[in-house]
Motif scaffolding. Structure first.
Motif, mmCIF file in Angstrom:
data_model
loop_
_atom_site.group_PDB
_atom_site.id
_atom_site.type_symbol
_atom_site.label_atom_id
_atom_site.label_comp_id
_atom_site.label_asym_id
_atom_site.label_seq_id
_atom_site.Cartn_x
_atom_site.Cartn_y
_atom_site.Cartn_z
ATOM 1 N N THR A 244 101.008 -91.890 -13.802
ATOM 2 C CA THR A 244 100.679 -91.506 -15.179
ATOM 3 C C THR A 244 100.100 -90.099 -15.269
ATOM 4 O OG1 THR A 244 98.477 -92.486 -14.989
ATOM 5 C CG2 THR A 244 100.245 -93.904 -15.821
ATOM 6 N N HIS A 245 99.920 -89.448 -14.114
ATOM 7 C CA HIS A 245 99.307 -88.121 -14.070
ATOM 8 C C HIS A 245 100.161 -87.159 -13.247
ATOM 9 C CE1 HIS A 245 95.910 -90.624 -15.257
ATOM 10 N NE2 HIS A 245 95.212 -89.542 -15.552
ATOM 11 N N TRP A 246 99.962 -85.865 -13.501
ATOM 12 C CA TRP A 246 100.458 -84.815 -12.616
ATOM 13 C C TRP A 246 99.267 -84.260 -11.857
ATOM 14 C CZ3 TRP A 246 105.418 -84.483 -11.782
ATOM 15 C CH2 TRP A 246 106.340 -84.776 -12.803
ATOM 16 N N ARG A 247 99.458 -84.013 -10.582
ATOM 17 C CA ARG A 247 98.394 -83.397 -9.786
ATOM 18 C C ARG A 247 98.827 -82.014 -9.349
ATOM 19 N NH1 ARG A 247 96.272 -86.123 -4.327
ATOM 20 N NH2 ARG A 247 95.341 -87.569 -5.843
ATOM 21 N N ILE A 248 97.985 -81.035 -9.642
ATOM 22 C CA ILE A 248 98.202 -79.681 -9.146
ATOM 23 C C ILE A 248 97.046 -79.376 -8.209
ATOM 24 C CG2 ILE A 248 97.064 -78.621 -11.171
ATOM 25 C CD1 ILE A 248 99.222 -76.344 -10.834
ATOM 26 N N ALA A 249 97.372 -79.030 -6.961
ATOM 27 C CA ALA A 249 96.340 -78.958 -5.925
ATOM 28 C C ALA A 249 96.463 -77.689 -5.094
ATOM 29 C CB ALA A 249 96.417 -80.184 -5.014
ATOM 30 N N VAL A 250 95.319 -77.241 -4.579
ATOM 31 C CA VAL A 250 95.227 -76.084 -3.682
ATOM 32 C C VAL A 250 94.715 -76.583 -2.336
ATOM 33 C CG1 VAL A 250 94.143 -73.858 -3.261
ATOM 34 C CG2 VAL A 250 94.741 -74.519 -5.600
ATOM 35 N N HIS A 251 95.434 -76.228 -1.275
ATOM 36 C CA HIS A 251 95.020 -76.641 0.071
ATOM 37 C C HIS A 251 94.933 -75.415 0.976
ATOM 38 C CE1 HIS A 251 94.675 -79.046 3.747
ATOM 39 N NE2 HIS A 251 95.513 -78.167 4.294
ATOM 40 N N ASP A 252 93.805 -75.306 1.703
ATOM 41 C CA ASP A 252 93.666 -74.233 2.684
ATOM 42 C C ASP A 252 93.088 -74.829 3.963
ATOM 43 O OD1 ASP A 252 90.593 -73.466 2.995
ATOM 44 O OD2 ASP A 252 90.932 -73.951 0.890
#
Length: 318
Positions: A244-252
């Motif tokens: 039900t959601h979109w996830r926008i993520a930053v990974h380092d």
């Protein structure tokens, strides 16, 4: 008030717990109540020891009086005890925290660079410093710092003014690429490659929101990863489907924010004095968009992401 139980070896004095601005409940190794602060009783809307534990649960929930609360559980050492911290998550308290942040920057953080500019200009005027390029460069540096901090206050206040009825469809793929472009120079300076993986989400990763606020929030998270992660590494920016959601993520590959910064980002009870307003802005944008902030620290680095409700079909038809 519940009288504290006399317990040999108790590590946390009740008088100290009662001074904290958030609610505190302390239990022994058997899960029996040791102490509950007056603030805890008020937030849980209970009056005696028999009902404290039944009203207490870890996570986010509403009290009997419909006050949104967040309860975090902490295991203590010898003797083994469990500490519950209860935080008021109501809009009024969030607004008060926002005002405190803005006031802190306006009254303290802005005074420092403006004072430095005044000192430099007075030193040039009385002949203590020469009016050479180095002095002008210092003045320019402090002026840019003051403008950045003032801009941070304005962004935070604007985030607080966001209203869901004014939201439009926003493409997460679009703001992912725009955030990557905005951070190009910072990434180049630290020899960091930014990898954007948004195509797997398709062309319809739409959420309802304010495009400028979401872009700025994502850009700040990406910039943090670039500036504070290991140089010469890569940073991944991804968009994924979460039902039900979109996830926008930053990974380092770094360790992520310290405890103080993380408490600001996750909306937890503040640990120490926060530095800057960037993460407070991200938190406020997430709150206004009904988004969850997901943080994970693992062996391969740190990930922070926003989970936003999908843009419903009826919104598009309307």
């Amino acid at each position: 008030m519940i009288p504290p139980r006399t317990r040999k070896g108790m590590m946390l004095p009740p008088a100290l717990l009662d001074l904290l601005p958030l609610g505190v409940v302390l239990c022994d190794a058997d899960g029996e109540l040791v102490h509950a602060s007056p603030r805890a009783l008020a937030l849980l809307d209970v009056a005696d020891a028999a009902t404290v534990m039944s009203a207490l649960q870890a996570g986010d929930f509403e009290s009997a009086a419909q006050v949104p609360l967040r309860v975090t559980r902490h295991e203590l050492g010898d003797p083994h005890q469990t500490l519950y911290l209860i935080e008021d998550r109501s809009a009024e308290v969030s607004a008060a925290n926002l005002r405190d942040d803005a006031w802190r920057v306006m009254s303290h953080d802005l005074r420092s660079p403006l004072g430095a500019i005044l000192t430099l200009t007075e030193s040039v005027a009385d002949g203590t410093l020469p009016p050479d390029p180095q002095t002008l460069q210092q003045v320019g540096h402090y002026a840019e710092l003051a403008l950045a901090r003032a801009d941070g206050v304005l962004r935070l206040l604007r985030a607080d003014a966001l209203r869901s009825e004014q939201f439009e469809a926003v493409s997460l793929q679009q703001i992912a690429w725009e955030a990557s472009d905005a951070c190009y120079a910072a990434a180049r300076d630290r020899a960091i490659s930014v990898r954007v993986d948004a195509d797997a989400a398709g062309d319809d990763a739409l959420v309802g929101g304010d495009v400028d606020a979401l872009r700025r929030a994502l850009t700040h998270l990406l910039e943090n990863a670039i500036l504070h992660g290991p140089a010469g590494q890569s940073v991944a920016l991804t968009v994924a489907d979460c039902d039900t959601h979109w996830r926008i993520a930053v990974h380092d590959s770094g360790h992520g924010p310290d405890a103080t910064a993380l408490s600001v980002l996750t909306g937890a009870q503040r640990i120490g004095r926060p530095r800057g307003l960037g993460l407070a802005f991200v938190r406020r944008v997430a709150d206004r968009h009904g988004a969850r902030i997901h943080c994970a620290r693992g062996a391969d680095g740190f990930t922070v992401g926003l989970e936003l409700p999908k843009w419903a079909a009826e919104h598009a038809q309307a």
